[in-house]
Scaffold this motif. Structure first.
Motif, PDB file in Angstrom:
ATOM      1  N   THR A   8       0.828  -1.197   0.000  1.00 40.36           N
ATOM      2  CA  THR A   8       0.000   0.000   0.000  1.00 40.36           C
ATOM      3  C   THR A   8       0.867   1.254   0.000  1.00 40.36           C
ATOM      4  O   THR A   8       0.539   2.242  -0.668  1.00 40.36           O
ATOM      5  N   LEU A  11       1.957   1.952  -3.488  1.00 37.53           N
ATOM      6  CA  LEU A  11       0.854   2.480  -4.278  1.00 37.53           C
ATOM      7  C   LEU A  11       0.634   3.955  -3.969  1.00 37.53           C
ATOM      8  O   LEU A  11       0.448   4.766  -4.894  1.00 37.53           O
ATOM      9  N   LEU A  12       0.676   4.309  -2.697  1.00 40.02           N
ATOM     10  CA  LEU A  12       0.513   5.717  -2.326  1.00 40.02           C
ATOM     11  C   LEU A  12       1.650   6.571  -2.874  1.00 40.02           C
ATOM     12  O   LEU A  12       1.430   7.691  -3.356  1.00 40.02           O
ATOM     13  N   ALA A  14       3.387   5.960  -5.586  1.00 30.71           N
ATOM     14  CA  ALA A  14       3.180   6.086  -7.037  1.00 30.71           C
ATOM     15  C   ALA A  14       2.086   7.108  -7.342  1.00 30.71           C
ATOM     16  O   ALA A  14       2.201   7.892  -8.299  1.00 30.71           O
ATOM     17  N   LEU A  15       1.037   7.105  -6.531  1.00 27.50           N
ATOM     18  CA  LEU A  15      -0.032   8.088  -6.747  1.00 27.50           C
ATOM     19  C   LEU A  15       0.450   9.506  -6.483  1.00 27.50           C
ATOM     20  O   LEU A  15       0.112  10.436  -7.225  1.00 27.50           O
ATOM     21  N   VAL A  16       1.251   9.683  -5.440  1.00 29.62           N
ATOM     22  CA  VAL A  16       1.804  11.014  -5.139  1.00 29.62           C
ATOM     23  C   VAL A  16       2.702  11.483  -6.288  1.00 29.62           C
ATOM     24  O   VAL A  16       2.617  12.638  -6.729  1.00 29.62           O
ATOM     25  N   SER A  18       2.524  10.514  -9.398  1.00 30.26           N
ATOM     26  CA  SER A  18       1.659  10.787 -10.555  1.00 30.26           C
ATOM     27  C   SER A  18       0.994  12.146 -10.432  1.00 30.26           C
ATOM     28  O   SER A  18       0.869  12.882 -11.427  1.00 30.26           O
ATOM     29  N   LEU A  19       0.556  12.486  -9.224  1.00 26.95           N
ATOM     30  CA  LEU A  19      -0.032  13.810  -9.014  1.00 26.95           C
ATOM     31  C   LEU A  19       1.004  14.913  -9.201  1.00 26.95           C
ATOM     32  O   LEU A  19       0.693  15.989  -9.731  1.00 26.95           O
ATOM     33  N   SER A  32       3.554   8.441 -19.581  1.00 27.57           N
ATOM     34  CA  SER A  32       3.705   7.556 -18.420  1.00 27.57           C
ATOM     35  C   SER A  32       2.747   6.378 -18.513  1.00 27.57           C
ATOM     36  O   SER A  32       3.129   5.229 -18.236  1.00 27.57           O
TER      37      SER A  32
END
Length: 117
Positions: A8, A11-12, A14-16, A18-19, A32
């Motif tokens: 997890t 994943l967090l 990677a999301l950060v 990406s943002l 990407s």
């Protein structure tokens, strides 16, 4: 107490990231996504490549749960315990080798596509 699923934190992260890419350079998001898609497809292709190259040496074919299962497949009456144990350990080594082989093939496919993309 309920725990979070494995990875997890990754994943967090990677999301950060990406943002962050979206905020700094939104035109790079399609690039990407394209590269992530290529790597995912390469992983699937590597998996099926392994399955087609080694149809009779799949990792699950070497899995044995206990000595009784080995004893039933060996079909040797009154086999000494040493023979059963050696057969059990041999299956464990074959299982480990086939899992490692599959991981190397999948990784090689993913690296090849990643370097070429």
């Amino acid at each position: 107490m309920k725990t979070l699923p494995r990875m997890t934190d990754w994943l967090l992260g990677a999301l950060v990231l990406s943002l962050l890419i979206l905020a700094l350079s939104p035109q790079q998001i399609p690039v990407s996504l394209y590269k992530i898609n290529l790597i995912a497809i390469a992983g699937v292709v590597g998996y099926w490549l392994d399955r087609s190259l080694f149809p009779y040496a799949r990792p699950d074919s070497f899995m044995a749960t206990d000595l009784e299962e080995i004893e039933n497949t060996v079909e040797v009456e009154d086999a000494p315990l040493q023979f059963e144990l050696e057969t059990f350990l041999q299956n464990d080594l074959l299982l480990a080798a086939s899992m490692l082989r599959r991981a190397v093939i999948v990784a090689a496919a993913m690296i090849a596509v990643g370097l070429g993309a």
